[in-house]
Design an enzyme around this catalytic site. Structure first.
Site, PDB file in Angstrom:
ATOM      1  N   ARG A 112       0.812  -1.219   0.000  1.00 49.43           N
ATOM      2  CA  ARG A 112       0.000   0.000   0.000  1.00 49.43           C
ATOM      3  C   ARG A 112       0.845   1.268   0.000  1.00 49.43           C
ATOM      4  O   ARG A 112       0.607   2.204  -0.764  1.00 49.43           O
ATOM      5  CB  ARG A 112      -0.895   0.038   1.243  1.00 49.43           C
ATOM      6  CG  ARG A 112      -2.101  -0.781   1.088  1.00 49.43           C
ATOM      7  CD  ARG A 112      -2.846  -0.912   2.389  1.00 49.43           C
ATOM      8  NE  ARG A 112      -4.059  -1.626   2.118  1.00 49.43           N
ATOM      9  CZ  ARG A 112      -5.215  -1.051   1.816  1.00 49.43           C
ATOM     10  NH1 ARG A 112      -5.332   0.249   1.796  1.00 49.43           N
ATOM     11  NH2 ARG A 112      -6.269  -1.781   1.545  1.00 49.43           N
ATOM     12  N   ARG A 193      -4.017  -9.237   9.102  1.00 50.98           N
ATOM     13  CA  ARG A 193      -3.028  -9.342   8.018  1.00 50.98           C
ATOM     14  C   ARG A 193      -1.620  -9.229   8.530  1.00 50.98           C
ATOM     15  O   ARG A 193      -1.380  -8.577   9.546  1.00 50.98           O
ATOM     16  CB  ARG A 193      -3.243  -8.193   7.021  1.00 50.98           C
ATOM     17  CG  ARG A 193      -4.562  -8.309   6.353  1.00 50.98           C
ATOM     18  CD  ARG A 193      -5.043  -7.069   5.658  1.00 50.98           C
ATOM     19  NE  ARG A 193      -6.383  -7.376   5.184  1.00 50.98           N
ATOM     20  CZ  ARG A 193      -6.728  -7.520   3.917  1.00 50.98           C
ATOM     21  NH1 ARG A 193      -5.857  -7.319   2.981  1.00 50.98           N
ATOM     22  NH2 ARG A 193      -7.945  -7.866   3.580  1.00 50.98           N
TER      23      ARG A 193
HETATM   24  C1  LIG Z   1      -8.453  -4.963   4.664  1.00 50.23           C
HETATM   25  C2  LIG Z   1      -8.702  -4.263   3.367  1.00 50.23           C
HETATM   26  C3  LIG Z   1      -8.202  -4.775   2.155  1.00 50.23           C
HETATM   27  C4  LIG Z   1      -8.436  -4.136   0.957  1.00 50.23           C
HETATM   28  N1  LIG Z   1      -7.951  -4.651  -0.204  1.00 50.23           N
HETATM   29  C5  LIG Z   1      -8.208  -4.024  -1.376  1.00 50.23           C
HETATM   30  C6  LIG Z   1      -7.712  -4.525  -2.632  1.00 50.23           C
HETATM   31  O1  LIG Z   1      -7.013  -5.535  -2.690  1.00 50.23           O
HETATM   32  N2  LIG Z   1      -8.007  -3.839  -3.767  1.00 50.23           N
HETATM   33  C7  LIG Z   1      -8.769  -2.704  -3.747  1.00 50.23           C
HETATM   34  O2  LIG Z   1      -9.012  -2.122  -4.821  1.00 50.23           O
HETATM   35  N3  LIG Z   1      -9.230  -2.193  -2.574  1.00 50.23           N
HETATM   36  C8  LIG Z   1      -8.972  -2.822  -1.409  1.00 50.23           C
HETATM   37  N4  LIG Z   1      -9.432  -2.302  -0.245  1.00 50.23           N
HETATM   38  C9  LIG Z   1     -10.128  -1.022  -0.249  1.00 50.23           C
HETATM   39  C10 LIG Z   1      -9.146   0.147  -0.276  1.00 50.23           C
HETATM   40  O3  LIG Z   1      -8.125  -0.054   0.666  1.00 50.23           O
HETATM   41  C11 LIG Z   1      -9.856   1.444   0.033  1.00 50.23           C
HETATM   42  O4  LIG Z   1     -11.015   1.529  -0.756  1.00 50.23           O
HETATM   43  C12 LIG Z   1      -8.972   2.639  -0.261  1.00 50.23           C
HETATM   44  O5  LIG Z   1      -7.724   2.527   0.385  1.00 50.23           O
HETATM   45  C13 LIG Z   1      -9.685   3.886   0.227  1.00 50.23           C
HETATM   46  O6  LIG Z   1      -8.880   4.996   0.025  1.00 50.23           O
HETATM   47  P1  LIG Z   1      -9.408   6.428   0.482  1.00 50.23           P
HETATM   48  O7  LIG Z   1      -8.358   7.367   0.047  1.00 50.23           O
HETATM   49  O8  LIG Z   1     -10.802   6.624   0.019  1.00 50.23           O
HETATM   50  O9  LIG Z   1      -9.504   6.365   2.069  1.00 50.23           O
HETATM   51  P2  LIG Z   1      -8.335   6.348   3.161  1.00 50.23           P
HETATM   52  O10 LIG Z   1      -7.248   5.452   2.758  1.00 50.23           O
HETATM   53  O11 LIG Z   1      -9.009   6.089   4.465  1.00 50.23           O
HETATM   54  O12 LIG Z   1      -7.751   7.825   3.147  1.00 50.23           O
HETATM   55  C14 LIG Z   1      -8.411   8.904   3.750  1.00 50.23           C
HETATM   56  C15 LIG Z   1      -7.372   9.967   4.058  1.00 50.23           C
HETATM   57  O13 LIG Z   1      -8.048  11.124   4.554  1.00 50.23           O
HETATM   58  C16 LIG Z   1      -7.355  11.609   5.694  1.00 50.23           C
HETATM   59  N5  LIG Z   1      -8.341  12.330   6.522  1.00 50.23           N
HETATM   60  C17 LIG Z   1      -9.320  11.788   7.300  1.00 50.23           C
HETATM   61  N6  LIG Z   1     -10.005  12.763   7.917  1.00 50.23           N
HETATM   62  C18 LIG Z   1      -9.468  13.951   7.510  1.00 50.23           C
HETATM   63  C19 LIG Z   1      -9.751  15.308   7.817  1.00 50.23           C
HETATM   64  N7  LIG Z   1     -10.746  15.647   8.660  1.00 50.23           N
HETATM   65  N8  LIG Z   1      -9.002  16.279   7.234  1.00 50.23           N
HETATM   66  C20 LIG Z   1      -7.992  15.949   6.368  1.00 50.23           C
HETATM   67  N9  LIG Z   1      -7.678  14.665   6.054  1.00 50.23           N
HETATM   68  C21 LIG Z   1      -8.410  13.679   6.614  1.00 50.23           C
HETATM   69  C22 LIG Z   1      -6.785  10.373   6.360  1.00 50.23           C
HETATM   70  O14 LIG Z   1      -5.711  10.671   7.213  1.00 50.23           O
HETATM   71  C23 LIG Z   1      -6.383   9.532   5.148  1.00 50.23           C
HETATM   72  O15 LIG Z   1      -5.074   9.800   4.721  1.00 50.23           O
HETATM   73  C24 LIG Z   1      -9.207  -2.958   0.963  1.00 50.23           C
HETATM   74  C25 LIG Z   1      -9.719  -2.434   2.159  1.00 50.23           C
HETATM   75  C26 LIG Z   1      -9.468  -3.084   3.347  1.00 50.23           C
HETATM   76  C27 LIG Z   1     -10.044  -2.513   4.640  1.00 50.23           C
END
Ligand SMILES: Cc1cc2nc3c(=O)[nH]c(=O)nc-3n(C[C@H](O)[C@H](O)[C@H](O)COP(=O)(O)OP(=O)(O)OC[C@H]3O[C@@H](n4cnc5c(N)ncnc54)[C@H](O)[C@@H]3O)c2cc1C
Length: 426
Positions: A112, A193
Site C-alpha cells: 500500500r 493481516r
Molecule cells: C483490509 C482491506 C483490504 C483491501 N484490499 C483491497 C484490494 O485488494 N483492492 C482494492 O481495490 N481495494 C482494497 N481495499 C479497499 C481500499 O483499501 C480502500 O477503498 C482505499 O484505500 C480507500 O482509500 P481512500 O483514500 O478513500 O480512504 P483512506 O485510505 O481512508 O484515506 C483517507 C485519508 O483522509 C485523511 N483524513 C481523514 N479525515 C481527515 C480530515 N478531517 N481532514 C484531512 N484529512 C483527513 C486520512 O488521514 C487519510 O489519509 C481494501 C480495504 C481493506 C479494509
C-alpha cells in the site's frame, strides 16, 4: 497557495489513494488549481497489500499518462493466476476456480505505502498540504465554499472533494440530516493481516504455493485465508478473514491463539491454515479489524461539495475492489472537470458524478458482502461444495472487470450535458 483567480479552485480533503488518484486526474487540466489537504503529519498508507484489478488498472491509465511506469516503480507484482481453493470440509484442498482460467486478469499486487508514494510522485510539492485537518465546511452566498482547518486557517474553493475515508467529515456535510442514518456499519466479518518475507512464507506455508506468482484464497467453514506476493517479489501478505458475530465498538480485537483456534475449529490441520495462523501470531501486536461498509448512501453530491473513495462507498474487501472504485471515481471527475470551465458548472458536474458512480459503487458493496458469505461457507445452497462454489463465485467479478472506461466516461459527460441543458432552460 497559488491565487490565480482565472483557474477554478479545487480542494481535495484527504490524501489517501482516492485523494491522490483524484489529484492526478485533475492536474491534467491546466484550468484547475488543485490542492490536497491531509490531516496526518505526512502523506502515508498503513496496512499490507492492495490489488489493482483489470478495471482499476484501466482507470489508472485514464487518469495519468505515467500509469505503467508508476505501477512498476511501486513494485507491483502481476499475479499469474488467482486461485480459490476449498479450505475445510470433505473437499479440503480442492481447486474451486482460477480467475486466470475464466479469462479474467488476476491483477497486480502492491504494498500500500509504495502505491501511494508513486501516486503522489507526479503531484507538485506545493499542492500537497500535510497537517491540515478539516474542521468545517461553510458554503458561501456566491457559490464558493469556505473550508476551515483545525490550525485556524480558512481556504476558499469553487469545488470541494471529500476523500477523507470511511468516517468522512465531508460525507456528514454532504448528507446533512441524513448522515447518521447512512453512517458506516459492520459488514459481518473481521480480518487480520501480516507482511512477511518471501523466504519466511515459503518455509512456513510450503514452497509449492510459490512456484508461480499466484494469489491463493482458501474458502472454509466460518473463515477464509489468503496469501499473495508483492513489493518486487520480496514480501508476502498473509491474511485471515472470519465471520464476525459480535462487533467491537472500536472495530479492533486482539488476535490470540484462542480466537484463531475457535475460528478454525472445523478446519483440518492443512499446512496453509497452520502456517498462516503461526505467521499472524508472530506479529509484534497481533490484531484483527472489523470490516465496515456503507450499506446505503442517498447522494455523493451536495452543490459544490462531493465525496469519493471510501468517504462515498466504503466496502468490505472481499472482491478487492475498493481502491479500484476510487480510481474509477478519479477518472470520471477528471473527464467531467476537463469540461467545467466556470464555477457555475461545478454543481452539475458533481450531480453527473453522483448519477453514474453511485449505482456502480453500491453494486460492488452489495456484491462484496455476499462474496464474503460464500467464501466463509455461509451460503446454505453452495456450502463448501467445490462444484457448486464455481457456479456461485465465478460470475461475481465479471461486472467489476468488464466496465468499459470509455462508455463510463461518455455516460458521465452525457449526464453533465443533460444537466447543463436543463439548467440553461430553467
Ligand atoms: C483490509 C482491506 C483490504 C483491501 N484490499 C483491497 C484490494 O485488494 N483492492 C482494492 O481495490 N481495494 C482494497 N481495499 C479497499 C481500499 O483499501 C480502500 O477503498 C482505499 O484505500 C480507500 O482509500 P481512500 O483514500 O478513500 O480512504 P483512506 O485510505 O481512508 O484515506 C483517507 C485519508 O483522509 C485523511 N483524513 C481523514 N479525515 C481527515 C480530515 N478531517 N481532514 C484531512 N484529512 C483527513 C486520512 O488521514 C487519510 O489519509 C481494501 C480495504 C481493506 C479494509
Amino acid at each position: 497557495m497559488a491565487s490565480d483567480t482565472r483557474r477554478l479552485r479545487v480542494g481535495i480533503i484527504g490524501g489517501g489513494l482516492a485523494g491522490a488518484g483524484v489529484a492526478n486526474a485533475l492536474i491534467q487540466s491546466p484550468h484547475l488549481d488543485v490542492h490536497v489537504f491531509e490531516s496526518a503529519p505526512e502523506f502515508s498508507e498503513r496496512g499490507a497489500a492492495i490489488g489493482l484489478s483489470a478495471n482499476a488498472q484501466l482507470a489508472l491509465k485514464e487518469i495519468t499518462p505515467s500509469a505503467e511506469d508508476l505501477m512498476k516503480k511501486a513494485g507491483g507484482v502481476p499475479m499469474n493466476s488467482s486461485r480459490i481453493m476449498v479450505g475445510s470440509g470433505e473437499q479440503a484442498g480442492t481447486l474451486i476456480l482460477d480467475l486466470a482460467g475464466t479469462g479474467m486478469d488476476p491483477g497486480i499486487i502492491f504494498r500500500r505505502a509504495s502505491l501511494l508514494r508513486e501516486l503522489l510522485a507526479p503531484l507538485p510539492q506545493d499542492v500537497l498540504h500535510p497537517n491540515k485537518r478539516l474542521d468545517a465546511i461553510t458554503p458561501q452566498d456566491d457559490g464558493s465554499v469556505a473550508v476551515s482547518f483545525a490550525d485556524g486557517t480558512v481556504h476558499t474553493f469553487d469545488a470541494v472533494i471529500g476523500a477523507d475515508g470511511i468516517f468522512s467529515s465531508v460525507r456528514s456535510h454532504v448528507l446533512g440530516k441524513q448522515a447518521a442514518k447512512h453512517a458506516a456499519t459492520p459488514g459481518g466479518f473481521w480480518d487480520a493481516r501480516a507482511l512477511v518475507s518471501l523466504d519466511k512464507a515459503k518455509a512456513t506455508l510450503g514452497e509449492d504455493l510459490f512456484e508461480l506468482d499466484r494469489q491463493y484464497g482458501w474458502a472454509g467453514d466460518g473463515a477464509f485465508i489468503m496469501h499473495d506476493v508483492l513489493e518486487d517479489r520480496s514480501l508476502v501478505q498473509v491474511l485471515v478473514s472470519a465471520v464476525e458475530h459480535d462487533h467491537p465498538k472500536d472495530r479492533k480485537r486482539a488476535l490470540t491463539k484462542d480466537v484463531l483456534d475457535a475460528k478454525f475449529k472445523n478446519w483440518p490441520d492443512i499446512p496453509v491454515a497452520k502456517g498462516v495462523k503461526e505467521l499472524l501470531l508472530d506479529e509484534a501486536e497481533p490484531v484483527a479489524w472489523s470490516q465496515w461498509e456503507h450499506k446505503s448512501t442517498p447522494t455523493y453530491a451536495n452543490h459544490h461539495v462531493c465525496i469519493v473513495g471510501d468517504a462515498a462507498h466504503a466496502t468490505t474487501p472481499w472482491q478487492g475492489a475498493g481502491a479500484g472504485q476510487a480510481l474509477e471515481d478519479a477518472m470520471i471527475l477528471g473527464a467531467l472537470f476537463s469540461q467545467v470551465r466556470s464555477a457555475s458548472d461545478v454543481a452539475v458536474a458533481f450531480k453527473a458524478f453522483d448519477a453514474v458512480r453511485r449505482p456502480r459503487a453500491q453494486q460492488v458493496i452489495d456484491s462484496s458482502r455476499g462474496t464474503g458469505a460464500i467464501m466463509c461457507g455461509q451460503d446454505k445452497e453452495l456450502g463448501l461444495d467445490a462444484t457448486k462454489l464455481v457456479g456461485g463465485l465465478a460470475p461475481r467479478w465479471g461486472f467489476i472487470f468488464a466496465l468499459s472506461m470509455a462508455d463510463h466516461k461518455e455516460q458521465a459527460l452525457a449526464q453533465l450535458h443533460e444537466f447543463q441543458k436543463r439548467n440553461g432552460a430553467s
